[in-house]
Design a protein around this motif. Structure first.
Motif, short mmCIF file in Angstrom:
data_model
loop_
_atom_site.label_atom_id
_atom_site.label_comp_id
_atom_site.label_asym_id
_atom_site.label_seq_id
_atom_site.Cartn_x
_atom_site.Cartn_y
_atom_site.Cartn_z
N SER A 65 0.61 -1.21 -0.31
CA SER A 65 -0.20 0.29 -0.27
C SER A 65 0.86 1.39 0.07
CB SER A 65 -1.22 0.14 1.41
OG SER A 65 -2.54 -0.68 1.19
N PHE A 66 1.75 0.58 0.58
CA PHE A 66 2.85 2.36 0.67
C PHE A 66 4.32 2.34 -0.35
CE2 PHE A 66 1.31 0.45 4.75
CZ PHE A 66 0.53 2.09 5.48
N CYS A 67 3.85 1.71 -1.56
CA CYS A 67 4.69 2.23 -2.82
C CYS A 67 3.94 3.64 -3.06
CB CYS A 67 4.67 1.44 -3.59
SG CYS A 67 5.51 0.01 -3.43
N GLY A 68 2.50 3.81 -3.09
CA GLY A 68 2.07 5.32 -3.62
C GLY A 68 1.65 5.98 -2.09
N LEU A 69 1.13 5.31 -1.47
CA LEU A 69 0.68 6.12 0.14
C LEU A 69 2.03 6.75 1.06
CD1 LEU A 69 -2.51 3.68 2.03
CD2 LEU A 69 -2.33 6.74 0.52
N PHE A 96 1.73 9.84 -5.92
CA PHE A 96 -0.13 9.51 -5.81
C PHE A 96 0.02 10.48 -4.65
CE2 PHE A 96 -2.26 6.47 -3.20
CZ PHE A 96 -2.94 6.32 -4.19
N MET A 97 0.15 11.05 -3.46
CA MET A 97 -0.14 11.63 -2.97
C MET A 97 -0.87 13.11 -3.46
SD MET A 97 -0.34 9.45 -0.05
CE MET A 97 -0.59 11.04 1.45
N SER A 98 -0.60 13.54 -4.84
CA SER A 98 -1.23 14.58 -5.07
C SER A 98 -2.40 15.15 -6.14
CB SER A 98 0.01 15.16 -6.19
OG SER A 98 0.12 14.08 -7.72
#
Length: 433
Positions: A259-263, A404-406
């Motif tokens: 999940s944290f590859c993007g988050l 991802f966060m953008s």
């Protein structure tokens, strides 16, 4: 002393961290470039150390990591932007013709004709978690090309949006229960019966489900379902380290990776946990388990650690400190570089010093090994290769986290679910490329 990961790369100085990481990332990237399915360009589920498999099996989640790897490759100069665009266009064409279930992709499908390949007898339909890992990668691609005026890049954004907006996340709620379900079959319905609950790799599934403008879920589905109103809290100490969430000893390390590859876990906090602390502590417990080595396995220690899912001598295995088979998967330590940089680099150098004819192949480190059994895998897995590229890059540049966060939908979702993160209090630029 000089180290070399494989014959395609020049040897690098042992103290040159940047050059070593370049070699590791680039070798793993080739799994998704040279080793991709020849027609679709999507990620094969697995591949051999020296040859491609003789099938058309494509992995949905692995392909999500493949999209991320392409962006890293552009930034690192391993491929040109035009080469990446051509590959992305081909991959999207394959996804658009793949059979979906309420917009949800199956776990596996045929890379030639898009037909579903059942994962198990009862799992022959939509897989919400695999679809989430795919969408995580696709949203990164969309954001990477967000500011571009080029018509081809604009078309990529539009095509990704159509795939993303078609996913009916709320169709995986069974009988008005306040939880998402992992699988649904057109033939067997809910027979697979796996609620996505408790701490695992699927936080991104709930973030995406809450982000959907047309088929979204309410916040209570996350709190009552995934978090089970706090039932996934842990708070106990293991090897002197407190674990905020999840099973004893943290479970397999992919919980801290997929999940944290993007988050971006840095500063990501909700009523249950600080997710940077969660992942750092999880990784440290995993590391300390090998240092303490309660089972006396050969070579376990500060230089050789990392328990997660991988191939094993008897097939696929999910390793963790609570279920330790003496099996080390390089992806576990390498993908933990953001959390334990010194320990991960030490493991990386140790892996590179193992017999090259056994530990490496055409895509870098093989999937796993056991020095206790003198066994080395002859295979690679997409879901292990992908996080190596992504998480090392997040440590080095924060590229995929920033992308991802953008995404505006992700920011809206995080607010909706009650998260705080620095990305919500500043304007996060996608990338500027």
């Amino acid at each position: 002393m000089y180290l070399r990961l494989d014959p395609q790369n020049a040897p690098v100085a042992e103290d040159d961290d940047g050059a070593i990481l370049d070699q590791v990332q680039r070798a793993s990237f080739r799994y998704f470039w040279d080793g991709a399915h020849p027609e679709s360009g999507l990620a094969r589920d697995r591949s051999g150390r020296t040859a491609d498999p003789r099938n058309d099996l494509v992995a949905t989640g692995g392909s999500g990591f493949g999209f991320m790897a392409l962006l890293v490759a552009i930034e690192r100069g391993w491929i040109t932007r035009d080469e990446a665009i051509a590959r992305i266009e081909r991959m999207l064409s394959a996804l658009e013709t793949t059979r979906r279930y309420n917009g949800i992709f199956p776990h596996f499908f045929n890379g030639t004709d898009g037909s579903t390949v059942p994962f198990t007898k009862l799992d022959d339909g939509g897989d919400l978690v695999e679809t989430s890992l795919l969408l995580q990668g696709l949203i990164c691609v969309r954001q990477y090309f967000a500011a571009a005026d080029d018509p081809r890049e604009g078309a990529i954004r539009d095509r990704i949006n159509r795939l993303w907006l078609a996913v009916q996340w709320n169709s995986h709620i069974k009988n008005s229960e306040k939880v998402l379900y992992w699988h649904h079959s057109p033939k067997f319905g809910w027979a697979r019966n796996v609620p996505i609950r408790g701490w695992n790799e699927a936080l991104v599934s709930y973030v995406l489900a809450a982000a959907s403008p047309d088929y979204g879920i309410d916040a209570e589905i996350y709190h009552d379902g995934f978090a089970a109103n706090g039932a996934f809290l842990n708070g106990r100490d293991y090897y002197g380290v407190t674990l905020p969430l999840g099973p004893d000893y943290g479970g397999p390390l992919f919980f801290a990776h997929y999940s944290f590859c993007g988050l971006d876990p840095r500063g990501l906090v909700d009523r249950y946990a600080d997710y940077w602390q969660q992942n750092c502590n999880h990784a440290r417990i995993n590391y300390l388990h090998s240092v303490h080595n309660p089972h006396g396995y050969t070579a376990y220690g500060p230089d050789c650690w990392g328990l997660t899912s991988s191939h094993g001598p008897k097939g696929y295995a999910v390793s963790s400190p609570g279920l330790d088979f003496g099996l080390i998967a390089p992806t576990a330590a390498l993908s933990s570089l953001p959390y334990l940089p010194e320990e991960s680099m030490r493991a990386l150098r140790y892996f590179m010093a193992l017999p090259q004819a056994k530990i490496t192949g055409r895509f870098g480190f093989v999937d796993a090994f056991s020095l206790t059994s003198n066994w080395f895998a002859r295979t690679y897995l997409a879901i292990d290769q992908g996080p190596v590229v992504a998480m090392i890059e997040n440590h080095r540049s924060g590229l995929l986290w920033r992308l991802f966060m953008s995404a505006p939908e992700i920011k809206t979702s995080l607010r909706k679910l009650g998260f705080t993160t620095p990305h919500l209090t500043r304007d996060t630029e996608p990338n500027g490329h």
